[in-house]
Design a protein around this motif. Structure first.
Motif, PDB file in Angstrom:
ATOM      1  N   SER A 153      -5.799   6.381  -7.957  1.00  0.00           N
ATOM      2  CA  SER A 153      -5.712   5.105  -9.137  1.00  0.00           C
ATOM      3  C   SER A 153      -6.955   4.768  -9.308  1.00  0.00           C
ATOM      4  O   SER A 153      -7.500   4.395 -10.390  1.00  0.00           O
ATOM      5  CB  SER A 153      -4.771   4.346  -8.392  1.00  0.00           C
ATOM      6  N   SER A 178       1.190  -1.222  -3.186  1.00  0.00           N
ATOM      7  CA  SER A 178       1.851  -0.217  -3.230  1.00  0.00           C
ATOM      8  C   SER A 178       3.365  -0.464  -2.662  1.00  0.00           C
ATOM      9  O   SER A 178       3.451  -1.182  -1.752  1.00  0.00           O
ATOM     10  CB  SER A 178       1.376   0.842  -2.179  1.00  0.00           C
ATOM     11  N   GLY A 241       5.630   3.659  -6.832  1.00  0.00           N
ATOM     12  CA  GLY A 241       4.815   2.961  -7.617  1.00  0.00           C
ATOM     13  C   GLY A 241       3.605   2.079  -6.949  1.00  0.00           C
ATOM     14  O   GLY A 241       3.768   1.572  -5.799  1.00  0.00           O
ATOM     15  N   MET A 243      -0.320  -0.080  -7.872  1.00  0.00           N
ATOM     16  CA  MET A 243      -1.402  -0.599  -8.691  1.00  0.00           C
ATOM     17  C   MET A 243      -2.752  -0.961  -8.242  1.00  0.00           C
ATOM     18  O   MET A 243      -2.454  -1.548  -7.086  1.00  0.00           O
ATOM     19  CB  MET A 243      -0.713  -1.529  -9.666  1.00  0.00           C
ATOM     20  N   PRO A 288       3.364  -0.459 -12.910  1.00  0.00           N
ATOM     21  CA  PRO A 288       3.965   0.901 -12.206  1.00  0.00           C
ATOM     22  C   PRO A 288       5.245   1.271 -12.823  1.00  0.00           C
ATOM     23  O   PRO A 288       5.429   2.450 -12.879  1.00  0.00           O
ATOM     24  CB  PRO A 288       3.990   0.581 -10.827  1.00  0.00           C
ATOM     25  N   ALA A 315      -2.279   1.970 -12.662  1.00  0.00           N
ATOM     26  CA  ALA A 315      -1.025   2.390 -12.249  1.00  0.00           C
ATOM     27  C   ALA A 315      -0.170   3.666 -12.248  1.00  0.00           C
ATOM     28  O   ALA A 315      -0.464   4.370 -13.460  1.00  0.00           O
ATOM     29  CB  ALA A 315      -0.146   1.378 -12.829  1.00  0.00           C
ATOM     30  N   ASP A 317       2.870   6.424 -10.200  1.00  0.00           N
ATOM     31  CA  ASP A 317       3.897   6.761  -9.365  1.00  0.00           C
ATOM     32  C   ASP A 317       3.315   7.288  -8.176  1.00  0.00           C
ATOM     33  O   ASP A 317       2.735   8.412  -8.320  1.00  0.00           O
ATOM     34  CB  ASP A 317       5.190   7.628  -9.988  1.00  0.00           C
TER      35      ASP A 317
END
Length: 351
Positions: A153, A178, A241, A243, A288, A315, A317
């Motif tokens: 990410s 997370s 998910g 971010m 997410p 974001a 998975d």
């Protein structure tokens, strides 16, 4: 068909690898490896996989080289290091999802992975990085180390600033959040439902090993540079998910229009990175929940005129683009298959 094996088949990433491989048009699952669930079928380990694949979890020996063309290691870093030593020259392409070979610099590796013993020679043979950034190296690679979920990410959020615009980033401060699946299936008291549900837990507020691999990667990738890079990580009550919010300070002149154009240009043709304006949908993005179940990473870049900072948001998975999906993407590139093979699933929302 390309014969695929998974070591760590009973874990969360292993389960997603099984799910993705069995629906892949060019991969055939021929081996499941592990140590704690020997003899068990995938359907016993993963309730969502009610299928008879004719496979059970086996111990990993050198014989796995005769059963596979590509071997995915969804194992803890010390286990991956041992397996790489055993199998690196035996034949199959190895795609490692752990942190064993992510950080090339020995001192930095020892800081973040003190219990992972590996040789410098073997580490130097691994190709590391997000497929969008190092895909041209993968067709010739037989040893591949994938970034961690946070690192994927962060790297995708920052890459256009350094690799496209060539900016010198004076300071980067990263906030990462997370879901609980990022911690795997290890039972820890802090992961019990009464403590985890509804929580925003600062489990790594003064640094995270994924930031170490991001720094290591960008120090090798030019032309831009990164001065100070720091990270705080939080656990939230989602299952899947994550971010990351990267707050970037540079002495060079930038503006919102040029930043968005640079991101759009940099990721043109990169189908799994969606550059988005944060107000383009009913909910602000990236989020997410808008990528769950898919191999997408949504990226947004904003310029804070008042504070003179760039805000780069991403974001994904963590079990797909941050792990199993990215592993399949790397395998596709390694074997010169269409990059999207087996990865065309759209996000599930609401989830």
């Amino acid at each position: 068909m390309i014969r695929a094996g998974i070591v760590g088949a009973s874990g969360l990433a292993g389960g997603d690898l099984i799910r993705l491989i069995v629906q892949h048009p060019e991969l055939e699952l021929t081996f499941l490896g592990g140590s704690s669930n020997l003899g068990r079928r995938p359907a016993e380990l993963h309730p969502g996989l009610r299928m008879d694949l004719g496979l059970t979890v086996e111990a990993v020996t050198e014989a796995v080289a005769d059963k596979t063309d590509v071997l995915f290691l969804a194992t803890p870093a010390p286990v991956s290091a041992d397996l790489a030593r055993l199998l690196a020259d035996k034949g199959p392409t190895i795609i490692d999802l752990s942190g064993a070979f992510r950080i090339r610099t020995t001192e930095l590796h020892d800081r973040w992975y003190p219990k992972v013993n590996r040789s410098t020679e073997l580490a130097d043979r691994f190709v590391y990085g997000v497929p969008e950034l190092i895909g041209d190296q993968l067709p010739q690679a037989t040893l591949i180390s994938l970034p961690g979920c946070y690192a994927t990410s962060i790297t995708l959020a920052l890459a256009p600033l350094t690799l496209e615009l060539g900016l010198d980033l004076k300071t980067v401060v990263i906030d990462g959040k997370s879901g609980s699946s990022g911690g795997g299936l290890s039972m820890r008291k802090t992961d019990l439902h009464p403590l985890r549900n509804g929580a925003i837990a600062p489990y790594s507020p003064t640094g995270h090993r994924h930031a170490g691999e991001v720094r290591d990667f960008f120090e090798r990738a030019k032309p831009g540079t990164i001065g100070s890079l720091s990270m705080s990580a939080y656990g939230v009550s989602h299952v899947r998910g994550l971010m990351t919010s990267s707050y970037v300070f540079t002495d060079q002149e930038v503006n919102q229009r040029d930043l968005h154009r640079a991101y759009t240009r940099f990721y043109k043709g990169k189908q799994f990175v969606r550059v988005r304006r944060h107000n383009e949908t009913l909910i602000p993005v990236p989020d997410p929940q808008a990528v769950l179940g898919s191999n997408y990473c949504d990226v947004t870049v904003l310029y804070d005129e008042e504070a003179k900072r760039i805000v780069a948001l991403a974001a994904l998975d963590n079990l797909v683009k941050g792990a199993a999906g990215q592993a399949i993407q790397a395998a596709n590139l390694r074997f010169e298959l269409p990059e999207e093979s087996g990865l065309t699933m759209q996000p599930v929302m609401p989830a």
